[in-house]
Enzyme design. Structure first.
Site, PDB file in Angstrom:
ATOM      1  CD  GLU A   1      -2.388   1.263   2.470  1.00  0.00           C
ATOM      2  OE1 GLU A   1      -3.476   1.508   2.287  1.00  0.00           O
ATOM      3  OE2 GLU A   1      -1.782   0.330   3.769  1.00  0.00           O
TER       4      GLU A   1
ATOM      5  CE  LYS B   1      -7.577   0.653   4.338  1.00  0.00           C
ATOM      6  NZ  LYS B   1      -6.727   1.574   4.180  1.00  0.00           N
TER       7      LYS B   1
ATOM      8  CB  CYS C   1      -4.116  -1.563   5.409  1.00  0.00           C
ATOM      9  SG  CYS C   1      -2.610  -1.031   6.729  1.00  0.00           S
TER      10      CYS C   1
END
Length: 632
Positions: free
Chosen positions: A374, A439, A489
Site C-alpha cells: 500500500e 479500498k 491494510c
C-alpha cells in the site's frame, strides 16, 4: 423512634438487626389484608427518599446528622465546608477501593494477561488466565451491576492501553488513551450484562455468548467499528487456531472465553468443596458443565488440526505458482514519509529490479506476479507519466504484472476537496494499468475524518487526516490469469473483506499494507490477523509492507517466509491456488448472529426471571407510578 437508633463510628445509623448473641423471634407471614398497610409504608419511605434531593454533596446532607461526627468541617455559617465534604467522600471511596483490592487487582491483571496473548509477546495461554480472572470478579455475589460495568471497564483499560501505544506515535497520547477508553466501554457493557445473567444455569455459556456480542458491537460502531483487540486474533500461535476454519474469529473467541470461564467455575466449585466438603450432606462439586465445555473445545481442536495441516502440506492437485512480495522501505519512519513520495516509489522500483536480477541469475524463481505494498506510489501513476514509466520499467524488468499500491484522484477532486482512493492497480509490463481494487473500508481519523467541520476545532491533528473515499467492487483482481483477493491494510481486520473476495473466486489472498507511520509491534499484530484469515479461508496469504513485516503465510497459519522490520527486501515463494470453501467462509456470519442472539436472549431471560422473582415489588412500584391506591 428513628432518632433513637444506634449509630456507628462514622455517624450513620446502624440497621436494626440482631447481634450474634441476641435472641430473635419468628415473624409470621404477611396476610393479604396487611398489604395495604405495607403499601402506605412504602409510599411514605419513597417520599422521604425523594423529597428535597438536589444532587449537591452539601445540600443533600441529612440535617439530623452531626457534621462533627461525619468528620465535616463547618463554615462560619455553621454549614459543612464543601471541600471537607469532597475530601471525606474521597476518603470513603479510597476505603471502599481498599476493601475491594482483590477484585480490582484481578480486573487489572486479567486485562494485562489478555494483552500478553497478543503479539509481540504472543503468550496465547495468557488469554485463558485473563478471562478466568474477570469471570471470578463478575460472579462474586458482592459485585453489583454497576460494579460489573466498572470492573469490566477497568479490565478493558488494562487490555487496550498497552495494546495500542503505537497510535500515540502517530497522533500523540490523548487520542491513544481516548480510543482505549472507548474500546474499554464495550468491556464494561459486557461486565454489566454478565452480572445480569450470572444466576442463570450454565453461566459460562452465557458469558461466552455475551463476549462475542460485545466484540461484534465494537467491530460495528462507531464509524464502522474497531475490531482491533478481538480475542481470537491473539490465538494465532495457539492450539485453538484451527477452530477458525469452522467459524472464523467469532467462533475462536467464543471457544477461548468458554474455556476460560469454565476454568473459573471449576476452580470455584473445587475451592467450595475443599472448604465445606467434609460437612455431612454437602454436594459434590458441579464439574459436569465446565468439564463438558472444555472437552468439547479440545475435541473440536483435535478433529480440525489434521484437516488444517493436510491443507498446507501440498496434498491435492492444486496449481502451484510463484509469488513475489517487494518491501522497498522508506527513508525514515513517521508521517513525514508522505513528503518523500518519489523516494518511496524509487525504493520499490529498485528492489523489484534486484529481484529481476536474481531471477536472471538463477538465484530466484520467476514469479507469476509481484505484490507491492500500500502507498508504494503515492504519486498518482494514472496522472503522472514519469511515475507510470518507472512502474512499467520495473514490471518489464521482472517480466510479470505488479499489484501496485497507489493513491489516485477520485471523482470530484478539487484543491479544496482533494478526495482520493487508496488503490491497488494491476500493472502489466505490456499493457500498463488494468484491473484495480479501491479500498472499501477506509480508516476513520486516519484516511478520512468523520464530521470534519466539528473535529477540526478540537485538535490540530485533524488536519493530518486524509480525504480518502471508499471504493466499490468485490475485492478480486486478476493478474496473469490468477484471481487474487485484495484486503488493503486496515481491511484485513474486518471479517467481511476477505470473505467477500474468497466468495467472489479469489484463489490466493494478499494484504498490501503501509506501516511506516507505526511501529514493529503494530506490524506484528497485523501479521497475526493475516494468519487467522489464511486458516479461516484455507488460502495462502501474501503480506507486502513498505517497511515490514512482509510474509508469505500457509493455510495452517505458518510463516513460509518473512522479512525483517525496516529493511529493503523481497520474498519469492511458491504457493498453491486453492478453490475449496471452508465452513467459516460460508457460514461464519450466520454463526455469529446465532451467538449474538444467544447472548442477548440470555440477558432477556435473566431480566424476565428477575421480574417474576420480584413481582410483588414491581406491582407496588407500578401502582405508585400510576397513582392507584393500595390494594384492599
Amino acid at each position: 423512634m428513628d432518632s433513637d437508633r444506634p449509630k456507628d463510628r462514622s455517624g450513620r445509623r446502624r440497621p436494626l438487626r440482631p447481634g450474634p448473641n441476641e435472641s430473635t423471634e419468628v415473624i409470621p407471614a404477611i396476610e393479604e389484608d396487611e398489604l395495604a398497610e405495607l403499601d402506605e409504608l412504602d409510599d411514605e419511605a419513597f417520599g422521604e427518599l425523594d423529597e428535597g434531593a438536589t444532587g449537591d454533596p452539601v445540600a443533600d446532607i441529612d440535617p439530623d446528622e452531626e457534621p462533627e461526627e461525619l468528620e465535616y468541617r463547618l463554615t462560619a455559617a455553621g454549614t459543612p465546608d464543601r471541600w471537607s465534604v469532597v475530601t471525606v467522600r474521597a476518603s470513603r471511596f479510597g476505603r471502599a477501593a481498599a476493601r475491594r483490592w482483590a477484585q480490582l487487582s484481578a480486573a487489572v491483571g486479567g486485562g494485562l494477561a489478555l494483552c500478553l496473548s497478543y503479539p509481540p509477546t504472543g503468550w496465547w495461554w495468557a488469554a485463558f488466565v485473563g478471562v478466568a480472572l474477570i469471570g471470578w470478579v463478575l460472579t462474586l455475589e458482592s459485585t453489583t451491576r454497576a460494579g460489573g460495568f466498572g470492573y469490566g471497564f477497568l479490565f478493558g483499560l488494562a487490555f487496550y492501553i498497552p495494546l495500542l501505544p503505537w497510535i500515540s506515535g502517530l497522533v500523540g497520547p490523548v487520542p491513544w488513551l481516548a480510543l482505549s477508553a472507548m474500546e474499554a466501554l464495550f468491556c464494561g457493557l459486557f461486565g454489566l450484562a454478565a452480572v445480569v445473567v450470572r444466576r442463570l444455569p450454565g453461566w459460562p455459556l452465557w458469558f461466552a455468548a455475551l463476549w462475542v456480542t460485545q466484540e461484534w458491537l465494537k467491530s460495528t460502531v462507531p464509524f464502522g467499528g474497531f475490531p482491533w483487540g478481538v480475542l481470537g486474533f491473539g490465538q494465532t500461535n495457539g492450539p485453538l487456531l484451527a477452530i477458525a476454519r469452522w467459524g472464523g474469529a467469532p467462533l475462536l473467541s467464543f471457544a477461548v472465553v468458554l474455556v476460560g470461564f469454565s476454568l473459573t467455575l471449576l476452580a470455584l466449585e473445587i475451592v467450595q468443596w475443599w472448604h465445606h466438603g467434609h460437612k455431612p450432606g454437602f454436594p459434590a462439586p458441579a464439574v459436569m458443565l465446565p468439564g463438558l465445555c472444555i472437552t468439547v473445545v479440545l475435541l473440536a481442536t483435535a478433529l480440525l488440526w489434521p484437516q488444517v495441516r493436510h491443507s498446507a502440506t501440498g496434498a491435492g492437485d492444486e496449481q502451484t505458482v510463484t509469488v513475489a512480495a517487494v518491501q522497498g522501505n522508506v527513508p525514515r519512519l513517521g508521517l513525514e514519509f508522505n513528503a518523500q513520495r518519489r523516494a518511496v516509489l524509487d525504493n520499490h522500483v529498485r528492489q523489484t529490479q534486484v529481484l529481476a536480477g536474481d531471477v536472471r541469475a538463477g538465484r530466484a524463481p520467476q514469479p507469476m506476479f509481484v505484490v507491492w505494498p500500500e502507498n508504494a506510489s503515492d504519486i498518482d501513476p494514472l496522472a503522472n507519466a514519469d511515475a507510470a514509466a518507472q512502474i512499467t520499467a520495473a514490471a518489464d524488468a521482472v517480466g510479470a504484472p505488479i499489484l501496485v499500491g497507489a493513491v489516485t484522484k477520485a471523482d470530484g477532486y478539487t484543491a479544496d476537496n482533494p478526495v482520493a482512493t487508496n488503490t491497488v492497480i494491476v500493472w502489466d509490463p505490456e499493457h500498463g494499468p488494468g484491473e484495480r481494487h479501491d479500498k472499501k473500508i477506509v480508516q476513520p481519523f486516519g484516511e478520512y475524518l468523520p464530521w470534519r467541520s466539528f473535529f477540526k476545532h478540537l485538535s490540530s491533528y485533524a488536519d493530518r487526516a486524509g480525504y480518502f473515499v471508499p471504493g466499490e467492487g468485490n475485492g478480486v483482481v486478476h493478474a496473469a490469469g490468477v484471481p487474487i483477493g485484495v484486503t488493503t491494510c486496515w481491511e484485513v481486520i474486518f471479517d467481511r473483506a476477505s470473505r467477500e473476495s474468497v466468495l467472489s473466486g479469489a484463489q490466493v489472498l494478499t494484504v498490501p499494507t503501509n506501516n511506516a507511520t507505526f511501529d514493529e509491534n503494530m506490524s506484528a499484530q497485523q501479521l497475526a490477523f493475516g494468519k487467522l484469515r489464511a486458516v479461516e479461508h484455507d488460502r495462502y496469504l501474501v503480506v507486502a509492507g513498505t517497511t515490514g513485516i512482509s510474509a508469505v503465510i500457509a493455510p495452517d497459519g505458518r510463516e513460509l517466509a518473512r522479512t525483517e522490520w525496516f529493511q529493503p527486501a523481497y520474498l519469492d515463494s511458491q504457493v498453491r491456488l486453492k478453490t475449496d470453501l471452508t465452513p467459516a467462509t460460508e457460514w461464519a456470519p450466520t454463526l455469529q448472529v446465532v451467538m449474538v442472539t444467544v447472548g442477548l436472549g440470555a440477558v432477556g431471560a435473566a431480566v424476565v426471571v428477575s421480574i417474576l422473582h420480584n413481582g410483588g415489588f414491581v406491582q407496588r412500584m407500578l401502582r405508585r407510578r400510576t397513582g392507584e391506591g393500595p390494594r384492599r
